[in-house]
Design a protein around this motif. Structure first.
Motif, PDB file in Angstrom:
ATOM      1  N   ASN A 277     -63.820 -70.359 -59.411  1.00 52.25           N
ATOM      2  CA  ASN A 277     -63.067 -71.613 -59.523  1.00 52.25           C
ATOM      3  C   ASN A 277     -63.705 -72.548 -60.539  1.00 52.25           C
ATOM      4  OD1 ASN A 277     -61.213 -70.774 -57.626  1.00 52.25           O
ATOM      5  ND2 ASN A 277     -62.138 -71.894 -55.944  1.00 52.25           N
ATOM      6  N   ARG A 278     -65.041 -72.600 -60.539  1.00 51.55           N
ATOM      7  CA  ARG A 278     -65.744 -73.453 -61.504  1.00 51.55           C
ATOM      8  C   ARG A 278     -65.484 -72.971 -62.932  1.00 51.55           C
ATOM      9  NH1 ARG A 278     -71.322 -72.115 -61.673  1.00 51.55           N
ATOM     10  NH2 ARG A 278     -70.668 -71.027 -63.505  1.00 51.55           N
ATOM     11  N   ASP A 279     -65.527 -71.658 -63.139  1.00 51.84           N
ATOM     12  CA  ASP A 279     -65.282 -71.101 -64.471  1.00 51.84           C
ATOM     13  C   ASP A 279     -63.855 -71.390 -64.933  1.00 51.84           C
ATOM     14  OD1 ASP A 279     -67.864 -70.159 -64.477  1.00 51.84           O
ATOM     15  OD2 ASP A 279     -67.302 -68.093 -63.972  1.00 51.84           O
ATOM     16  N   THR A 280     -62.904 -71.307 -64.015  1.00 53.67           N
ATOM     17  CA  THR A 280     -61.511 -71.616 -64.354  1.00 53.67           C
ATOM     18  C   THR A 280     -61.368 -73.088 -64.723  1.00 53.67           C
ATOM     19  OG1 THR A 280     -60.720 -69.886 -62.863  1.00 53.67           O
ATOM     20  CG2 THR A 280     -59.137 -71.577 -63.499  1.00 53.67           C
ATOM     21  N   LEU A 281     -61.994 -73.949 -63.952  1.00 51.78           N
ATOM     22  CA  LEU A 281     -61.939 -75.383 -64.232  1.00 51.78           C
ATOM     23  C   LEU A 281     -62.559 -75.692 -65.590  1.00 51.78           C
ATOM     24  CD1 LEU A 281     -61.304 -78.269 -63.346  1.00 51.78           C
ATOM     25  CD2 LEU A 281     -63.522 -78.298 -62.196  1.00 51.78           C
ATOM     26  N   ILE A 282     -63.687 -75.082 -65.890  1.00 54.89           N
ATOM     27  CA  ILE A 282     -64.343 -75.296 -67.184  1.00 54.89           C
ATOM     28  C   ILE A 282     -63.436 -74.820 -68.317  1.00 54.89           C
ATOM     29  CG2 ILE A 282     -66.271 -74.539 -68.647  1.00 54.89           C
ATOM     30  CD1 ILE A 282     -68.012 -74.612 -66.099  1.00 54.89           C
TER      31      ILE A 282
ATOM     32  N   GLN B 160     -66.901 -83.979 -72.466  1.00 50.40           N
ATOM     33  CA  GLN B 160     -68.045 -83.137 -72.842  1.00 50.40           C
ATOM     34  C   GLN B 160     -69.120 -83.191 -71.760  1.00 50.40           C
ATOM     35  OE1 GLN B 160     -69.224 -84.704 -76.718  1.00 50.40           O
ATOM     36  NE2 GLN B 160     -68.946 -82.656 -77.563  1.00 50.40           N
ATOM     37  N   MET B 161     -69.432 -84.393 -71.305  1.00 50.11           N
ATOM     38  CA  MET B 161     -70.460 -84.545 -70.271  1.00 50.11           C
ATOM     39  C   MET B 161     -70.021 -83.894 -68.960  1.00 50.11           C
ATOM     40  SD  MET B 161     -72.148 -88.302 -70.910  1.00 50.11           S
ATOM     41  CE  MET B 161     -70.652 -89.219 -70.614  1.00 50.11           C
ATOM     42  N   THR B 162     -68.735 -83.989 -68.646  1.00 51.82           N
ATOM     43  CA  THR B 162     -68.224 -83.359 -67.425  1.00 51.82           C
ATOM     44  C   THR B 162     -68.383 -81.847 -67.489  1.00 51.82           C
ATOM     45  OG1 THR B 162     -66.615 -85.140 -67.131  1.00 51.82           O
ATOM     46  CG2 THR B 162     -66.180 -83.064 -65.974  1.00 51.82           C
ATOM     47  N   ILE B 163     -68.019 -81.262 -68.624  1.00 49.70           N
ATOM     48  CA  ILE B 163     -68.144 -79.809 -68.794  1.00 49.70           C
ATOM     49  C   ILE B 163     -69.606 -79.392 -68.672  1.00 49.70           C
ATOM     50  CG2 ILE B 163     -67.892 -77.903 -70.434  1.00 49.70           C
ATOM     51  CD1 ILE B 163     -65.338 -79.355 -71.465  1.00 49.70           C
ATOM     52  N   GLU B 164     -70.491 -80.148 -69.294  1.00 42.81           N
ATOM     53  CA  GLU B 164     -71.924 -79.832 -69.217  1.00 42.81           C
ATOM     54  C   GLU B 164     -72.443 -79.954 -67.790  1.00 42.81           C
ATOM     55  OE1 GLU B 164     -73.709 -82.467 -72.055  1.00 42.81           O
ATOM     56  OE2 GLU B 164     -73.083 -81.233 -73.753  1.00 42.81           O
ATOM     57  N   SER B 165     -71.980 -80.962 -67.048  1.00 42.22           N
ATOM     58  CA  SER B 165     -72.457 -81.144 -65.671  1.00 42.22           C
ATOM     59  C   SER B 165     -71.984 -80.024 -64.750  1.00 42.22           C
ATOM     60  CB  SER B 165     -72.018 -82.497 -65.119  1.00 42.22           C
ATOM     61  OG  SER B 165     -70.633 -82.501 -64.857  1.00 42.22           O
ATOM     62  N   LEU B 166     -70.866 -79.385 -65.102  1.00 36.67           N
ATOM     63  CA  LEU B 166     -70.368 -78.253 -64.330  1.00 36.67           C
ATOM     64  C   LEU B 166     -71.063 -76.949 -64.712  1.00 36.67           C
ATOM     65  CD1 LEU B 166     -66.559 -79.036 -64.402  1.00 36.67           C
ATOM     66  CD2 LEU B 166     -68.059 -79.135 -62.412  1.00 36.67           C
TER      67      LEU B 166
ATOM     68  N   LEU C  67     -57.544 -87.742 -80.011  1.00 38.13           N
ATOM     69  CA  LEU C  67     -56.902 -88.893 -79.385  1.00 38.13           C
ATOM     70  C   LEU C  67     -57.843 -90.042 -79.064  1.00 38.13           C
ATOM     71  CD1 LEU C  67     -54.510 -87.037 -76.924  1.00 38.13           C
ATOM     72  CD2 LEU C  67     -53.941 -88.093 -79.109  1.00 38.13           C
ATOM     73  N   ASP C  68     -58.978 -89.734 -78.465  1.00 37.72           N
ATOM     74  CA  ASP C  68     -59.847 -90.802 -77.979  1.00 37.72           C
ATOM     75  C   ASP C  68     -61.302 -90.326 -77.956  1.00 37.72           C
ATOM     76  OD1 ASP C  68     -61.083 -92.918 -76.691  1.00 37.72           O
ATOM     77  OD2 ASP C  68     -59.761 -92.890 -74.950  1.00 37.72           O
ATOM     78  N   GLY C  69     -62.125 -90.955 -78.761  1.00 39.86           N
ATOM     79  CA  GLY C  69     -63.525 -90.556 -78.877  1.00 39.86           C
ATOM     80  C   GLY C  69     -64.312 -90.708 -77.585  1.00 39.86           C
ATOM     81  N   LYS C  70     -64.097 -91.811 -76.858  1.00 41.24           N
ATOM     82  CA  LYS C  70     -64.834 -92.027 -75.610  1.00 41.24           C
ATOM     83  C   LYS C  70     -64.440 -90.993 -74.563  1.00 41.24           C
ATOM     84  CE  LYS C  70     -65.682 -96.945 -76.081  1.00 41.24           C
ATOM     85  NZ  LYS C  70     -65.442 -98.284 -75.529  1.00 41.24           N
ATOM     86  N   ALA C  71     -63.155 -90.740 -74.439  1.00 43.96           N
ATOM     87  CA  ALA C  71     -62.691 -89.741 -73.472  1.00 43.96           C
ATOM     88  C   ALA C  71     -63.228 -88.360 -73.829  1.00 43.96           C
ATOM     89  CB  ALA C  71     -61.165 -89.717 -73.410  1.00 43.96           C
ATOM     90  N   TYR C  72     -63.301 -88.075 -75.125  1.00 42.09           N
ATOM     91  CA  TYR C  72     -63.837 -86.802 -75.596  1.00 42.09           C
ATOM     92  C   TYR C  72     -65.285 -86.627 -75.141  1.00 42.09           C
ATOM     93  CZ  TYR C  72     -65.624 -83.359 -78.938  1.00 42.09           C
ATOM     94  OH  TYR C  72     -66.236 -82.272 -79.524  1.00 42.09           O
ATOM     95  N   HIS C  73     -66.090 -87.663 -75.318  1.00 43.90           N
ATOM     96  CA  HIS C  73     -67.499 -87.574 -74.919  1.00 43.90           C
ATOM     97  C   HIS C  73     -67.652 -87.501 -73.401  1.00 43.90           C
ATOM     98  CE1 HIS C  73     -69.192 -87.791 -78.869  1.00 43.90           C
ATOM     99  NE2 HIS C  73     -68.413 -88.820 -79.151  1.00 43.90           N
ATOM    100  N   LEU C  74     -66.818 -88.213 -72.654  1.00 43.05           N
ATOM    101  CA  LEU C  74     -66.872 -88.128 -71.199  1.00 43.05           C
ATOM    102  C   LEU C  74     -66.523 -86.723 -70.723  1.00 43.05           C
ATOM    103  CD1 LEU C  74     -65.235 -91.510 -70.145  1.00 43.05           C
ATOM    104  CD2 LEU C  74     -67.609 -90.810 -69.795  1.00 43.05           C
TER     105      LEU C  74
END
Length: 62
Positions: free
Chosen positions: A19-24, A46-52, A37-44
């Motif tokens: 499930n984690r791999d699918t979400l990533i 990125q951090m979410t993917i890294e935290s997973l 679209l949005d630089g801040k959302a892009y970086h957030l």
């Protein structure tokens, strides 16, 4: 009281990893759209993917 089974724990861990791999994977595809679209959302994201436990470098090549 619930009984604890080693087999159920192992199966649950495998399903959780899948499930984690699918979400990533889904988030990685969204990463490309957010870049434009949005630089801040892009970086957030990125951090979410890294935290997973995902690899942002690999996600950017999808």
């Amino acid at each position: 009281m619930k009984s604890v089974s080693v087999e159920q724990s192992a199966t649950g861990a495998i399903i959780a990893a899948d499930n984690r791999d699918t979400l990533i994977a889904y988030l990685s595809y969204a990463l490309q759209d957010l870049r434009m679209l949005d630089g801040k959302a892009y970086h957030l994201l990125q951090m979410t993917i890294e935290s997973l436990g995902g690899d942002v470098e690999a996600a950017q090549t999808h």
